[in-house]
Write a protein that holds these residues in place. Structure first.
Motif, short mmCIF file in Angstrom:
data_model
loop_
_atom_site.label_atom_id
_atom_site.label_comp_id
_atom_site.label_asym_id
_atom_site.label_seq_id
_atom_site.Cartn_x
_atom_site.Cartn_y
_atom_site.Cartn_z
N GLN A 1 1.50 9.64 -27.50
CA GLN A 1 2.19 10.69 -28.25
C GLN A 1 3.28 11.28 -27.37
N ASP A 2 4.28 11.88 -27.98
CA ASP A 2 5.40 12.44 -27.23
C ASP A 2 4.96 13.46 -26.19
N GLU A 3 3.88 14.17 -26.52
CA GLU A 3 3.46 15.21 -25.58
C GLU A 3 2.77 14.67 -24.34
N ASP A 4 2.65 13.38 -24.23
CA ASP A 4 1.95 12.80 -23.09
C ASP A 4 2.79 12.73 -21.83
N GLY A 5 3.98 13.24 -21.83
CA GLY A 5 4.75 13.29 -20.59
C GLY A 5 5.88 12.29 -20.57
N ARG A 6 6.72 12.42 -19.55
CA ARG A 6 7.90 11.58 -19.44
C ARG A 6 7.56 10.25 -18.76
N ILE A 7 8.39 9.26 -19.08
CA ILE A 7 8.22 7.91 -18.53
C ILE A 7 9.41 7.60 -17.63
N ARG A 8 9.12 6.90 -16.54
CA ARG A 8 10.20 6.41 -15.69
C ARG A 8 10.04 4.89 -15.52
N PHE A 9 11.16 4.22 -15.31
CA PHE A 9 11.16 2.78 -15.11
C PHE A 9 11.40 2.47 -13.63
N HIS A 10 10.56 1.60 -13.08
CA HIS A 10 10.60 1.26 -11.66
C HIS A 10 11.14 -0.16 -11.50
N TYR A 11 12.07 -0.34 -10.58
CA TYR A 11 12.73 -1.63 -10.37
C TYR A 11 11.82 -2.56 -9.55
N LEU A 12 11.62 -3.79 -10.06
CA LEU A 12 10.78 -4.79 -9.40
C LEU A 12 11.58 -5.94 -8.80
N GLY A 13 12.86 -6.04 -9.16
CA GLY A 13 13.69 -7.09 -8.59
C GLY A 13 13.87 -8.26 -9.54
N GLU A 14 14.64 -9.24 -9.11
CA GLU A 14 14.85 -10.47 -9.87
C GLU A 14 13.79 -11.50 -9.49
N GLU B 1 20.86 -1.77 -12.57
CA GLU B 1 20.88 -3.06 -11.89
C GLU B 1 20.12 -4.07 -12.75
N THR B 2 20.64 -5.30 -12.84
CA THR B 2 19.95 -6.35 -13.58
C THR B 2 18.67 -6.76 -12.85
N GLY B 3 17.61 -6.93 -13.62
CA GLY B 3 16.34 -7.34 -13.03
C GLY B 3 15.17 -6.88 -13.87
N TYR B 4 13.97 -7.04 -13.33
CA TYR B 4 12.75 -6.66 -14.03
C TYR B 4 12.39 -5.22 -13.67
N TRP B 5 12.03 -4.47 -14.72
CA TRP B 5 11.64 -3.08 -14.57
C TRP B 5 10.29 -2.88 -15.25
N ILE B 6 9.51 -1.91 -14.79
CA ILE B 6 8.22 -1.63 -15.41
C ILE B 6 8.10 -0.14 -15.69
N ALA B 7 7.57 0.19 -16.85
CA ALA B 7 7.43 1.59 -17.26
C ALA B 7 6.16 2.19 -16.67
N ARG B 8 6.28 3.42 -16.24
CA ARG B 8 5.13 4.16 -15.70
C ARG B 8 5.24 5.62 -16.12
N LEU B 9 4.11 6.20 -16.52
CA LEU B 9 4.06 7.63 -16.78
C LEU B 9 4.26 8.40 -15.48
N MET B 10 5.00 9.50 -15.57
CA MET B 10 5.24 10.29 -14.36
C MET B 10 3.97 10.98 -13.88
N HIS B 11 3.14 11.42 -14.83
CA HIS B 11 1.92 12.16 -14.46
C HIS B 11 0.73 11.66 -15.28
N PRO B 12 0.18 10.48 -14.93
CA PRO B 12 -1.00 9.98 -15.66
C PRO B 12 -2.25 10.74 -15.24
N VAL B 13 -2.73 11.60 -16.11
CA VAL B 13 -3.84 12.48 -15.75
C VAL B 13 -5.14 12.12 -16.44
N SER B 14 -5.07 11.30 -17.49
CA SER B 14 -6.29 10.98 -18.24
C SER B 14 -6.57 9.49 -18.19
N LYS B 15 -7.77 9.12 -18.63
CA LYS B 15 -8.16 7.72 -18.68
C LYS B 15 -7.24 6.95 -19.62
#
Length: 545
Positions: free
Chosen positions: A410-423, A368-382
């Motif tokens: 680094q690649d080993e830091d886990g997967r990233i997902r993008f969350h939809y914020l809307g237009e 969907e067209t709009g603004y998205w923001i990246a977030r780590l799936m499992h942020p475990v460290s500072k």
């Protein structure tokens, strides 16, 4: 004298049954029989036993009162919406809202009349130990509202409510016992106890108790508890608390020159009491804590008045801080960014996206067209949390691949997902200022209160004329029940601060602080004039030891 064993056993079972019933009070609970000739009365305060009230519940309650205010014509009152608000407040154990809700069901105001539901709401308030609920249950039994009419049980409930701390029950029973002989069920002769009951209700700022106590002690025979000087002060307090009876009494006393008023006619004072009397008849919600600003008791001189009714009434009302407009919206930093992070000037992201879309993995395209923001799936460290905090909303067109770069990770830091914020949407203007519900129903007025808070100790002379608010600091265990928005007083410079329930257990005079709210009457050519202006500030005014 020996007490028969059978009587002792009966008394034991009755007391046990009554004690057990208080653990689960209801309309049918066993009750001690009403005793109009009781030997004593122990004063308890309602505010010490009722549950605390949270701010949101109080806001809903006040909004409901504004929607049903006496200042509105009957066809303008919105009981349907008020009932919804009181229901919300009742769900948070706002006990006054619970009783208002019960009254709405009992009389069919905003809802279909349902007296059984009204009784159940009152029973739920009784379970919370609210003295006023037992008082209302007494009224239901007296008039047969949802229960069988029973005068004996009505008086038993009222006596129980008074013993628990209900000031309204105290006012009613005190008046019934203030006689020199018995004439049941109209009145009984137990004046000594009646005065104790009324004193307790009066100390809890109950308007009806103030009137009944003032009327009971008027006269010249001090040995019989009669005292015109004190009766005058108590009736004046009754006017402050909104007693139409007290206002009527003092209007007549000064108009006719009764001994209570000093034995001489004072038409100027009687005229002002009549204005207050007429206003209270029209709107019983009015309170005049700053009565001395417009109508001090003699020998104090009356301030000059321009004859405008509203000036007189508003000057005596409690004051609230004048609301200020919210600051204009701040420029959005994203207006200065470029690329996908840029948001057009004058626009912002919505609080909630226009569509709910499942978060997308980084290897996919934007659905969907709009603004998205990246977030780590499992942020475990500072370091992970810091990376998340650095991410900016990025605009993607439908079908565009998400940016898979991981600067700082680094690649080993886990997967990233993008969350939809809307237009982006147009930046919202500041919310309009709404009248405080207490001002909307004319129970208070706005004023420009000094920005710098200044306090003074209650045992010292008043340092400056104006409106003052007595309160207990937040560290005091009784501050929540003592501090009220409408507890104010107009005090003149050099005069002692008025006594404020200093005989209440747990509160001493030294505990009470007074906050200056300004609003002194103006003085021109040596004459004082009733005004609504805040008055001058005083940087030298501080807290006295």
């Amino acid at each position: 004298m020996k007490v028969p064993i059978k009587l002792l056993i009966l008394n034991f079972f009755f007391s046990t049954e009554f004690a057990c019933s208080m653990e689960n009070p209801s309309r049918n609970m066993p009750l001690k029989a009403f005793d109009p000739h009781r030997k004593d009365f122990v004063c308890k305060y309602e505010s010490d036993v009722v549950p605390g009230i949270d701010e949101q519940a109080e806001q809903w309650f006040q909004e409901g009162l504004a929607l049903t205010s006496h200042t509105l014509w009957p066809n303008q009152r919105d009981y349907v919406k008020a009932v919804r608000l009181w229901q919300q407040a009742a769900e948070r154990n706002h006990w006054k809202a619970m009783l208002n809700l019960a009254n709405a069901y009992a009389h069919g105001l905003g809802v279909a009349r349902d007296r059984e539901r009204a009784v159940k709401i009152v029973e739920s308030a009784m379970l919370l130990g609210i003295p006023a609920a037992f008082d209302v249950m007494g009224t239901y039994h007296m008039h047969g509202i949802g229960v069988k009419q029973d005068v004996s049980r009505a008086y038993a409930f009222w006596e129980l409510a008074a013993d628990m701390g209900s000031p309204s029950a105290m006012a009613y029973l005190g008046e019934k016992l203030d006689a020199i002989y018995d004439s049941p069920p109209s009145f009984w002769g137990n004046r000594k106890v009646a005065l104790k009951i009324l004193e307790c209700g009066f100390q809890q700022s109950n308007a009806e108790a103030a009137f009944q106590l003032g009327a009971a002690i008027r006269g010249e025979n001090v040995e019989f508890g009669l005292n015109n000087e004190r009766a005058l002060r108590i009736l004046q307090e009754g006017v402050r608390l909104g007693s139409v009876k007290s206002a009527n009494y003092l209007f007549s006393a000064f108009d006719d020159g009764e001994r209570l008023a000093g034995g001489a006619m004072d038409k100027n004072r009687s005229q002002r009491y009549f204005v207050l009397l007429d206003a209270l008849r029209r709107n019983p919600d009015l309170r005049f804590p700053n009565l001395d600003k417009i109508l001090p008791l003699p020998p104090a001189k009356l301030p000059m008045w321009n004859g405008d009714r509203n000036t007189l009434l508003d000057a005596a009302k409690p004051i609230l801080p004048r609301p200020t407009a919210p600051p204009p919206p701040q420029p959005n930093p994203a207006w200065l960014l470029t690329g996908r992070a840029h948001i057009e000037p004058g626009r912002q992201l919505p609080e909630q996206p226009q569509r709910q879309i499942v978060p997308q993995y980084e290897s996919t395209a934007a659905p969907e067209t709009g603004y998205w923001i990246a977030r780590l799936m499992h942020p475990v460290s500072k370091r992970h949390r810091a990376w998340d905090a650095q991410q900016l909303p990025m605009r993607y067109l439908k079908g565009e691949l998400f940016d898979r770069s991981r600067t700082g990770l680094q690649d080993e830091d886990g997967r990233i997902r993008f969350h939809y914020l809307g237009e982006a949407i147009d930046q919202l203007p500041p919310a309009p200022i709404k009248d405080d519900p207490r001002v909307a129903r004319r129970a208070a007025r706005y004023s420009d209160i000094p920005k710098t808070e200044r306090y003074y100790r209650s045992h010292s002379p008043c340092p400056r004329t104006g409106i003052w608010r007595p309160y207990l600091p937040d560290t005091h265990p009784l501050h929540a029940s003592f501090n009220r928005w409408d507890r104010q007083a107009y005090v003149r410079k050099g005069m002692p601060f008025p006594a404020v329930v200093t005989d209440r257990p747990g509160i001493e005079e030294k505990d009470i602080l007074w906050q200056w709210l300004a609003n002194a009457n103006e003085v021109h050519n040596g004459l004082e004039h009733v005004t609504l202006t805040p008055g001058e500030d005083d940087d030298a005014l501080g807290i006295a030891p």
